[in-house]
Design an enzyme around this catalytic site. Structure first.
Site, mmCIF file in Angstrom:
data_model
loop_
_atom_site.group_PDB
_atom_site.id
_atom_site.type_symbol
_atom_site.label_atom_id
_atom_site.label_comp_id
_atom_site.label_asym_id
_atom_site.label_seq_id
_atom_site.Cartn_x
_atom_site.Cartn_y
_atom_site.Cartn_z
ATOM 1 N N GLU A 189 110.819 91.518 -68.505
ATOM 2 C CA GLU A 189 110.414 92.932 -68.545
ATOM 3 C C GLU A 189 109.938 93.271 -69.957
ATOM 4 O O GLU A 189 110.588 92.898 -70.938
ATOM 5 C CB GLU A 189 111.602 93.825 -68.147
ATOM 6 N N ASP A 237 101.809 96.809 -62.537
ATOM 7 C CA ASP A 237 100.789 97.747 -63.015
ATOM 8 C C ASP A 237 99.442 97.321 -62.432
ATOM 9 O O ASP A 237 98.987 96.203 -62.673
ATOM 10 C CB ASP A 237 100.734 97.713 -64.542
ATOM 11 N N ASP A 250 102.045 99.352 -53.770
ATOM 12 C CA ASP A 250 101.514 100.495 -53.030
ATOM 13 C C ASP A 250 100.019 100.658 -53.279
ATOM 14 O O ASP A 250 99.405 101.586 -52.761
ATOM 15 C CB ASP A 250 102.228 101.781 -53.468
ATOM 16 N N GLU A 267 111.946 87.110 -61.527
ATOM 17 C CA GLU A 267 111.414 88.437 -61.215
ATOM 18 C C GLU A 267 110.626 88.936 -62.418
ATOM 19 O O GLU A 267 111.164 89.048 -63.519
ATOM 20 C CB GLU A 267 112.528 89.428 -60.881
ATOM 21 N N LYS A 285 91.376 100.780 -63.635
ATOM 22 C CA LYS A 285 90.030 100.884 -64.206
ATOM 23 C C LYS A 285 89.393 99.505 -64.312
ATOM 24 O O LYS A 285 90.041 98.538 -64.712
ATOM 25 C CB LYS A 285 90.093 101.551 -65.578
#
Length: 311
Positions: free
Chosen positions: A53, A103, A139, A28, A107
């Site tokens: 992470e 993320d 999303d 993950e 831009k």
């Protein structure tokens, strides 16, 4: 439960060495506070879950969660996902990769920072088993379309757009976006074939130091400007004087790896030693050797001469 790459005897390690047993291996990338990771590990106790992470605070929260729940089939790495994929996973051993709400770097000038680019999908294919997959939930529709196009460009995957599994919508961000009424997008990228280019683990070294003749400088002023290296960049952030010499807090960035480590300049029985302090279990890579070499160059500017060079 926390994987420290510098303490591993072999890169990549055998699954047995990392987890203490064999089983389906899942990576993950970006586990956040670990709530999805914990749910996955609980629901599939036969699976071996490796998480990566970049946020230290998130890693700490996730570690506490795993220990509190007694989840023995989880290993966590504090660092970037591609580093874990390259150096902690043997070729052809990975059953699945899970990427929840990465993320999107919306831009245009930041798009090279996106995780799911063509080069990543090509490298991923060397670690996945035949038929292994990457599951993406996001999303951000533009990022979702971008990832589909990047994967399809490789010709290495079959892409299936599906409704997101409910478990993937119980992450911290998913719950937040669900309350805001956002739409979610989900796809499975299933490996069909492997990219022919090999992706060996990052080369690491046992030592990075030099011995110099001459007097230890009274002062060691190092500018906070980037030192350009062949493998990346280093910045000497701060110098502290100790009883035996100097400690130099150094920031080193290279592909998929960022380290803040201590370099030291001190008197030794054979002259002046300049090298990497073992404090904090640093990884000695080509870029770290380059940072030591840059420090040695500064010492030479103070009139010292190199008598042994292991940089």
């Amino acid at each position: 439960m926390l994987v420290v790459p510098a303490r591993l005897h072999r890169w990549p390690p055998e699954v047995q060495d990392l987890f203490g047993r064999e089983g389906p291996l899942v990576l993950e990338i970006g586990f956040g506070d670990g709530r999805f990771t914990a749910e996955l590990a609980r629901s599939r106790p036969d699976w071996l879950v490796l998480g990566a992470e970049v946020s230290a605070a998130s890693v700490l929260r996730a570690l506490r969660r795993m220990r509190r729940e007694g989840l023995a089939n989880v290993r966590l790495y504090h660092g970037q996902g591609p580093f874990a994929l390259r150096n902690l996973v043997l070729p052809g051993t990975l059953d699945q990769v899970i990427v929840n709400f990465p993320d999107p770097w919306p831009k245009k000038r930041h798009q090279e920072r996106r995780l799911l680019r063509e080069a990543f999908f090509r490298r991923l294919s060397t670690r996945l088993k035949p038929g292994g997959s990457l599951l993406l939930t996001t999303d951000h529709e533009e990022y979702f379309r971008f990832a589909l196009e990047e994967a399809e460009r490789t010709g290495l995957y079959r892409v299936e757009v599906r409704p997101p599994p409910e478990a993937h919508l119980r992450t911290k961000y998913a719950l937040k976006w669900k309350e805001a009424g956002r739409a979610f997008f989900h796809a499975a990228f299933i490996k069909l074939r492997e990219d022919p280019a090999p992706w060996p683990p990052l080369r690491r070294y046992d030592v990075a130091h030099a011995l110099l003749s001459g007097e230890l400088p009274q002062d060691l002023a190092l500018e906070k400007t980037p030192v350009r290296l062949k493998e990346g960049v280093a910045v000497f952030l701060e110098v502290a004087r100790g009883k035996e010499g100097f400690y130099v807090l150094t920031h080193v960035e290279e592909e998929d790896l960022t380290q803040d480590l201590l370099l030291e300049v001190r008197k030794s029985a054979r002259g002046v030693y300049a090298g990497v302090s073992r404090f904090g279990s640093p990884l000695i890579t080509e870029a770290v050797k380059g940072a030591v070499r840059a420090l040695v160059d500064r010492l030479e500017a103070h009139g010292l001469e190199v008598v042994q060079d292991h940089t």
